[in-house]
Enzyme design. Sequence first.
Site, PDB file in Angstrom:
ATOM      1  N   TYR A   1      -5.504   4.860   9.329  1.00  0.00           N
ATOM      2  CA  TYR A   1      -5.241   5.524  10.849  1.00  0.00           C
ATOM      3  C   TYR A   1      -6.435   5.886  11.156  1.00  0.00           C
ATOM      4  O   TYR A   1      -6.746   5.631  12.352  1.00  0.00           O
ATOM      5  CB  TYR A   1      -4.080   6.499  10.710  1.00  0.00           C
ATOM      6  CG  TYR A   1      -3.611   7.038  11.857  1.00  0.00           C
ATOM      7  CD1 TYR A   1      -3.857   6.168  13.056  1.00  0.00           C
ATOM      8  CD2 TYR A   1      -2.805   8.075  12.128  1.00  0.00           C
ATOM      9  CE1 TYR A   1      -3.386   6.682  14.161  1.00  0.00           C
ATOM     10  CE2 TYR A   1      -2.246   8.458  13.203  1.00  0.00           C
ATOM     11  CZ  TYR A   1      -2.466   7.670  14.377  1.00  0.00           C
ATOM     12  OH  TYR A   1      -1.865   8.284  15.517  1.00  0.00           O
TER      13      TYR A   1
ATOM     14  N   ASN B   1      -4.799   9.171   1.634  1.00  0.00           N
ATOM     15  CA  ASN B   1      -5.111   8.612   2.633  1.00  0.00           C
ATOM     16  C   ASN B   1      -5.537   9.620   3.970  1.00  0.00           C
ATOM     17  O   ASN B   1      -6.744   9.888   4.362  1.00  0.00           O
ATOM     18  CB  ASN B   1      -4.198   7.627   3.448  1.00  0.00           C
ATOM     19  CG  ASN B   1      -4.448   6.133   2.996  1.00  0.00           C
ATOM     20  OD1 ASN B   1      -5.387   6.052   2.196  1.00  0.00           O
ATOM     21  ND2 ASN B   1      -3.746   5.154   3.513  1.00  0.00           N
ATOM     22  N   GLU B   2      -4.421  10.231   4.515  1.00  0.00           N
ATOM     23  CA  GLU B   2      -4.908  11.215   5.428  1.00  0.00           C
ATOM     24  C   GLU B   2      -3.572  12.047   5.684  1.00  0.00           C
ATOM     25  O   GLU B   2      -2.672  11.735   5.564  1.00  0.00           O
ATOM     26  CB  GLU B   2      -5.069  10.361   6.956  1.00  0.00           C
ATOM     27  CG  GLU B   2      -3.949   9.770   7.709  1.00  0.00           C
ATOM     28  CD  GLU B   2      -3.500   8.432   6.779  1.00  0.00           C
ATOM     29  OE1 GLU B   2      -2.227   8.335   6.668  1.00  0.00           O
ATOM     30  OE2 GLU B   2      -4.469   7.570   6.928  1.00  0.00           O
TER      31      GLU B   2
ATOM     32  N   ASN C   1       4.172   8.630   4.901  1.00  0.00           N
ATOM     33  CA  ASN C   1       5.421   8.412   4.350  1.00  0.00           C
ATOM     34  C   ASN C   1       6.130   9.751   3.871  1.00  0.00           C
ATOM     35  O   ASN C   1       6.723  10.037   2.936  1.00  0.00           O
ATOM     36  CB  ASN C   1       5.375   7.466   3.320  1.00  0.00           C
ATOM     37  CG  ASN C   1       4.763   7.911   2.096  1.00  0.00           C
ATOM     38  OD1 ASN C   1       4.397   8.973   2.142  1.00  0.00           O
ATOM     39  ND2 ASN C   1       4.589   6.903   1.071  1.00  0.00           N
TER      40      ASN C   1
ATOM     41  N   ASP D   1      -4.166  14.650  21.627  1.00  0.00           N
ATOM     42  CA  ASP D   1      -2.721  14.093  21.328  1.00  0.00           C
ATOM     43  C   ASP D   1      -2.410  14.604  19.829  1.00  0.00           C
ATOM     44  O   ASP D   1      -1.188  14.927  19.463  1.00  0.00           O
ATOM     45  CB  ASP D   1      -2.703  12.844  21.298  1.00  0.00           C
ATOM     46  CG  ASP D   1      -2.716  12.251  22.785  1.00  0.00           C
ATOM     47  OD1 ASP D   1      -2.703  13.314  23.574  1.00  0.00           O
ATOM     48  OD2 ASP D   1      -2.788  10.971  23.156  1.00  0.00           O
TER      49      ASP D   1
ATOM     50  N   ASP E   1       0.979  -1.238   0.044  1.00  0.00           N
ATOM     51  CA  ASP E   1       0.372   0.048  -0.058  1.00  0.00           C
ATOM     52  C   ASP E   1       0.925   1.305  -0.001  1.00  0.00           C
ATOM     53  O   ASP E   1       0.440   2.156  -0.550  1.00  0.00           O
ATOM     54  CB  ASP E   1      -0.938   0.192   0.987  1.00  0.00           C
ATOM     55  CG  ASP E   1      -2.044  -1.016   1.159  1.00  0.00           C
ATOM     56  OD1 ASP E   1      -2.446  -1.288  -0.072  1.00  0.00           O
ATOM     57  OD2 ASP E   1      -2.626  -1.395   1.997  1.00  0.00           O
ATOM     58  N   GLY E   2       1.866   1.272   0.722  1.00  0.00           N
ATOM     59  CA  GLY E   2       3.008   2.479   0.842  1.00  0.00           C
ATOM     60  C   GLY E   2       3.436   2.854  -0.694  1.00  0.00           C
ATOM     61  O   GLY E   2       3.350   3.961  -1.145  1.00  0.00           O
TER      62      GLY E   2
END
Length: 305
Positions: free
Chosen positions: A195, A152-153, A251, A182, A78-79
């Site tokens: 995530y 993604n995010e 990443n 946080d 996926d990365g």
Amino acid sequence: MPKVGIIYNDIKPIANEAAHSLCDRLKAMNHEVCLATGVAGILGYSQAGKPVCHTPIDSLVPPGFDQAMDFAVVFGGDGTVLSAFRQVAPKGIPLLAVNTGHMGFLTEIYLNQLNQAVDQVIAGKYEIEDRVMVRVQLYSHDRLAWEALCMNEMVLHRQPLTSMCHFEVRVGNHAPVDIAADGIIISTPTGSTAYSLSAGGPVIAPGVPVLQLIPICPHSLASRGLVFPDSDPVTVTSANPESLVMVVDGNAGCYVVPSDRVRLARSPYSAKFIRLKSPEFFRVLREKLGWGLPHIAKPTSVELP
């Protein structure tokens, strides 16, 4: 001459071997082939105390990858898929994602299906599924200092992660809100299974035109996830004196000082996934994440002795 691209994770021998094997096969079929690694789409991390390196989004396109390219194949997990879409999305090139990693939530096929799948794509027997991408930008003193395409995010948190931080978030033209947590996650529907899912966010089907804001371990019973139209840009600033860390798709990232602001908006570029059959999101959820599987044994009619 038809033109095809190949992007691969060059630190994985199996992906490296598969990419060069496919390259030879396509050339034997009189295709022009452009090879690139997924490294160029991984923007890396800036270092505290040093200037942020601004890499324009459009400059990540590999040499030879252009609108004349029929499609591209990406080998990796996926990365690597996320990285590859940063590289090809500005040119609108559709990707066939081949899983040579672990979960492969974003991939379409496994390596043993490659030859048949490529023949099917060359024959034009496939569909395109568009996934929304977000442009994440960091402004320092009203100057664009860093940017990235996000599928993604975007995660914003303070070091260490367990420290409480106050974020001021403005969605569209609405009044800004203060969130004590946080960190915060702003994700696309594609990222809703990543995530943000682990942080308690909902799963959102890919075609729904929304983004979601998920606080990480909020220090208030009133701080809950928010889903809003992806047409609304988002601006985030820090209400703390300490610097923050911003990570995009796990990443790429940079430091965010209190005078900076982070802006997110829907990108004009989309991620174009090649689907060999009609997309079935619930099937992928079931196969990859176990969603909807029965977890309690159902009673059966058994004759008692």
